[in-house]
Write a protein that holds these residues in place. Structure first.
Motif, mmCIF file in Angstrom:
data_model
loop_
_atom_site.group_PDB
_atom_site.id
_atom_site.type_symbol
_atom_site.label_atom_id
_atom_site.label_comp_id
_atom_site.label_asym_id
_atom_site.label_seq_id
_atom_site.Cartn_x
_atom_site.Cartn_y
_atom_site.Cartn_z
ATOM 1 N N LEU A 104 0.961 -1.066 -0.024
ATOM 2 C CA LEU A 104 0.109 -0.021 0.043
ATOM 3 C C LEU A 104 0.681 1.274 0.035
ATOM 4 O O LEU A 104 0.691 2.198 -0.690
ATOM 5 N N GLU A 105 1.915 1.122 0.616
ATOM 6 C CA GLU A 105 2.852 2.365 0.785
ATOM 7 C C GLU A 105 3.576 2.712 -0.599
ATOM 8 O O GLU A 105 3.775 3.900 -0.856
ATOM 9 N N ILE A 106 3.583 1.716 -1.350
ATOM 10 C CA ILE A 106 4.130 1.946 -2.843
ATOM 11 C C ILE A 106 3.139 3.079 -3.499
ATOM 12 O O ILE A 106 3.409 3.629 -4.627
ATOM 13 N N GLY A 107 1.937 2.652 -3.151
ATOM 14 C CA GLY A 107 0.860 3.616 -4.010
ATOM 15 C C GLY A 107 0.943 5.056 -3.152
ATOM 16 O O GLY A 107 -0.150 5.801 -3.823
ATOM 17 N N PHE A 108 1.298 5.360 -2.367
ATOM 18 C CA PHE A 108 1.222 6.727 -1.323
ATOM 19 C C PHE A 108 1.530 7.790 -2.056
ATOM 20 O O PHE A 108 0.731 8.696 -2.217
ATOM 21 N N GLY A 109 2.744 7.811 -2.898
ATOM 22 C CA GLY A 109 2.983 8.877 -3.784
ATOM 23 C C GLY A 109 2.089 9.522 -4.523
ATOM 24 O O GLY A 109 1.740 10.571 -4.700
ATOM 25 N N TRP A 163 2.168 6.549 -22.463
ATOM 26 C CA TRP A 163 2.079 5.612 -21.571
ATOM 27 C C TRP A 163 3.411 5.165 -20.924
ATOM 28 O O TRP A 163 3.586 5.049 -19.916
ATOM 29 N N ASP A 164 4.594 5.358 -21.753
ATOM 30 C CA ASP A 164 5.680 5.104 -21.178
ATOM 31 C C ASP A 164 6.300 6.363 -20.279
ATOM 32 O O ASP A 164 6.819 6.094 -19.245
ATOM 33 N N ALA A 165 5.723 7.551 -20.601
ATOM 34 C CA ALA A 165 5.827 8.564 -19.668
ATOM 35 C C ALA A 165 5.208 8.547 -18.352
ATOM 36 O O ALA A 165 5.870 8.868 -17.597
ATOM 37 N N LEU A 166 4.074 7.908 -18.508
ATOM 38 C CA LEU A 166 3.068 7.865 -17.214
ATOM 39 C C LEU A 166 3.797 6.812 -16.386
ATOM 40 O O LEU A 166 3.921 7.027 -15.218
ATOM 41 N N CYS A 167 4.248 5.644 -16.982
ATOM 42 C CA CYS A 167 5.013 4.770 -16.163
ATOM 43 C C CYS A 167 6.059 5.179 -15.536
ATOM 44 O O CYS A 167 6.476 4.900 -14.252
ATOM 45 N N GLN A 168 6.776 6.087 -16.323
ATOM 46 C CA GLN A 168 7.962 6.613 -15.530
ATOM 47 C C GLN A 168 7.777 7.384 -14.357
ATOM 48 O O GLN A 168 8.308 7.616 -13.388
ATOM 49 N N MET A 169 6.652 8.122 -14.374
ATOM 50 C CA MET A 169 6.349 9.002 -13.450
ATOM 51 C C MET A 169 5.660 8.290 -12.193
ATOM 52 O O MET A 169 5.843 8.447 -10.822
ATOM 53 N N LEU A 170 5.060 7.053 -12.460
ATOM 54 C CA LEU A 170 4.647 6.194 -11.469
ATOM 55 C C LEU A 170 5.557 5.620 -10.645
ATOM 56 O O LEU A 170 5.891 5.399 -9.482
ATOM 57 N N ILE A 171 6.812 5.256 -11.426
ATOM 58 C CA ILE A 171 7.849 4.455 -11.044
ATOM 59 C C ILE A 171 8.476 5.655 -9.693
ATOM 60 O O ILE A 171 8.667 5.388 -8.652
ATOM 61 N N THR A 172 8.650 6.704 -10.502
ATOM 62 C CA THR A 172 9.416 7.900 -9.532
ATOM 63 C C THR A 172 8.437 8.150 -8.402
ATOM 64 O O THR A 172 9.192 8.108 -7.101
ATOM 65 N N ASN A 173 7.395 8.335 -8.408
ATOM 66 C CA ASN A 173 6.501 8.672 -7.433
ATOM 67 C C ASN A 173 6.299 7.834 -6.327
ATOM 68 O O ASN A 173 5.886 7.999 -5.136
ATOM 69 N N SER A 174 6.006 6.531 -6.959
ATOM 70 C CA SER A 174 6.093 5.428 -5.971
ATOM 71 C C SER A 174 7.245 4.961 -5.198
ATOM 72 O O SER A 174 7.124 4.727 -4.035
ATOM 73 N N VAL A 175 8.313 5.244 -5.729
ATOM 74 C CA VAL A 175 9.556 5.108 -4.823
ATOM 75 C C VAL A 175 9.633 5.942 -3.891
ATOM 76 O O VAL A 175 9.909 5.868 -2.534
ATOM 77 N N GLY A 176 9.760 7.314 -4.284
ATOM 78 C CA GLY A 176 9.676 8.602 -3.540
ATOM 79 C C GLY A 176 8.562 8.358 -2.217
ATOM 80 O O GLY A 176 8.971 8.520 -1.018
ATOM 81 N N GLY A 177 7.388 7.908 -2.551
ATOM 82 C CA GLY A 177 6.163 8.046 -1.717
ATOM 83 C C GLY A 177 6.425 7.049 -0.773
ATOM 84 O O GLY A 177 6.031 7.010 0.596
ATOM 85 N N CYS A 178 6.836 5.770 -1.161
ATOM 86 C CA CYS A 178 7.076 4.633 -0.229
ATOM 87 C C CYS A 178 8.070 5.029 0.792
ATOM 88 O O CYS A 178 8.020 4.583 1.831
ATOM 89 N N TYR A 179 9.337 5.486 0.218
ATOM 90 C CA TYR A 179 10.330 6.046 1.137
ATOM 91 C C TYR A 179 9.773 6.918 2.296
ATOM 92 O O TYR A 179 10.371 6.941 3.341
ATOM 93 N N LEU A 180 8.926 7.982 1.837
ATOM 94 C CA LEU A 180 8.427 8.896 2.845
ATOM 95 C C LEU A 180 7.385 8.161 3.816
ATOM 96 O O LEU A 180 7.575 8.396 4.977
ATOM 97 N N ALA A 181 6.452 7.296 3.401
ATOM 98 C CA ALA A 181 5.614 6.842 3.901
ATOM 99 C C ALA A 181 5.969 5.618 4.918
ATOM 100 O O ALA A 181 5.554 5.378 6.093
ATOM 101 N N PHE A 182 7.178 4.850 4.499
ATOM 102 C CA PHE A 182 7.465 3.608 5.314
ATOM 103 C C PHE A 182 7.995 4.155 6.616
ATOM 104 O O PHE A 182 7.589 3.477 7.543
ATOM 105 N N PHE A 183 8.811 5.168 6.553
ATOM 106 C CA PHE A 183 9.306 5.435 8.124
ATOM 107 C C PHE A 183 8.367 6.283 9.006
ATOM 108 O O PHE A 183 8.105 6.353 10.226
#
Length: 401
Positions: A219-224, A275-295
């Motif tokens: 779930l935290e992966i989707g936080f961003g 679609w490629d650009a959208l996937c890039q943004m999803l990867i970026t925001n998912s990693v960043g959001g997960c890092y923030l939400a996890f801690f």
């Protein structure tokens, strides 16, 4: 009752923080941010007679009767440690800011204009964006980077670059979460993942909660991405009456929501279609959001944390903050986590820069142990993670009626 506009106009730390407190008791915010009590006798000309206060606004204000006697004792012990900069960021901190912002500008704005960004660089960018959230905007929006409110505001807009909206963040984080941490009636963070997560025993139970200790990281992966959407909805919704006083600041954040589609357009210059650009943004925001939400999740959800029975309007301020938060790791982790692994110290001293948390932690721990207050510090992230999983598992069991 005080005239918010008049107080905001003379506040040395800038008008915004005072405006954000409009329509609520500002005792906890003032005391914890200034590390002293409010000098009421000095500002009698700023008061508003009770019969002139809007009845709807008056009903909204919940008087805060927490005791700060022990807190001010602790402040005196911490003062010598933060004296070199009065708790603000040391000059060396700005080298870290420069390094983080350079990485973001290169990976997010420069590289995609010339080459297609591979997935692993999108992940790296997500981590850099997480660093903006933890190490730059967080301190800045708490006013702990500089005495100059303009410096804090400009760096605080890093939250808007992430897509989170600094005003939305400050309303929820500074004036609600920090004041009412883990109060099941008042802390909105406890219900932010509902109904998918059950974070306290008064929340409704659903069968899926039996497995929440396994799926919470997913779930935290989707936080961003979700945070970007929810912040935009908040910013573009009609302002509540008490929020109209900082409408001009909200309008700045509304304009900055255009940064997200602008970053998308930059990606289109080298990506293989939308679609490629959208996937890039999803990867970026998912990693960043997960890092923030996890801690953040780990620091307020663990075995021994207090939620039920917490009344953020009474009892001792130090005790309330200590029993609702925990620490993990040590000084090296604080450098890449903006000190938020020292969550106890952060909640006690939100306007002290994160570079001091590891230094004041031994003092805070000794003080808490002397006064019989709970103080939980996990030696490793893994220990904290396991404790959080067990806590969620306990909350996920079907309640016995």
């Amino acid at each position: 009752y005080y005239d918010t506009a008049k107080l905001a106009a003379i506040h040395p730390g800038g008008e915004l923080m005072v405006m954000l407190c409009n329509g609520q008791d500002g005792t906890t915010i003032f005391n914890s941010y200034h590390r002293r009590s409010f000098p009421h006798e000095k500002y009698t000309t700023f008061t508003v007679p009770a019969d002139q206060v809007d009845p709807s606004m008056k009903d909204m204000i919940k008087p805060n009767h927490q005791s700060f006697e022990k807190y001010f004792e602790l402040v005196e012990q911490v003062k010598p440690i933060i004296a070199p900069t009065q708790g603000f960021a040391p000059p060396s901190y700005f080298l870290k800011v420069l390094a983080i912002l350079t990485g973001v500008v290169f990976l997010d704005l420069v590289y995609p204009m010339f080459w297609r960004r591979p997935w692993y660089l999108s992940c790296l960018l997500g981590w850099f964006l997480g660093l903006i959230g933890l190490c730059i905007q967080h301190d800045s929006n708490h006013g702990s980077v500089s005495r100059n409110p303009l410096v804090n505001r400009l760096l605080g807009l890093g939250q808007d670059y992430l897509g989170g909206g600094s005003i939305a963040w400050m309303v929820n984080h500074n004036t609600i979460h920090h004041v009412h941490c883990n109060d099941v009636e008042l802390d909105h963070d406890l219900g932010s993942a509902s109904p998918v997560m059950r974070l306290h025993s008064k929340a409704d139970w659903h069968f899926m909660h039996v497995f929440q200790q396994f799926y919470f990281v997913i779930l935290e992966i989707g936080f961003g991405p979700l945070h970007i959407v929810s912040s935009a909805i908040f910013l573009w919704s009609k302002s509540a009456e008490r929020e109209l006083i900082f409408e001009k600041h909200r309008n700045v954040c509304r304009a900055l929501t255009l940064l997200v589609p602008l970053r998308f357009l930059i990606l289109l210059t080298t990506c293989d279609g939308p679609w490629d650009a959208l996937c890039q943004m999803l990867i970026t925001n998912s990693v960043g959001g997960c890092y923030l939400a996890f801690f953040f999740l780990l620091s307020h959800n663990f075995e021994g944390v207090k939620k039920d029975g917490i009344n953020s309007l009474v009892d001792c301020f130090v005790k309330n903050q200590c029993v609702t938060s925990s620490n993990v790791g040590y000084a090296w982790l604080a450098e890449i986590n903006g000190g938020l692994n020292y969550q106890i110290e952060h909640h006690l001293f939100p306007r002290v820069h994160h570079s001091y948390y590891a230094k004041i932690a031994p003092v805070c721990r000794k003080f808490c142990e002397k006064n019989g207050y709970q103080y939980i510090h996990f030696p490793t992230v893994w220990d904290n993670f396991i404790s959080t999983a067990r806590h969620l598992a306990a909350l996920g069991k079907k309640p016995v009626v």
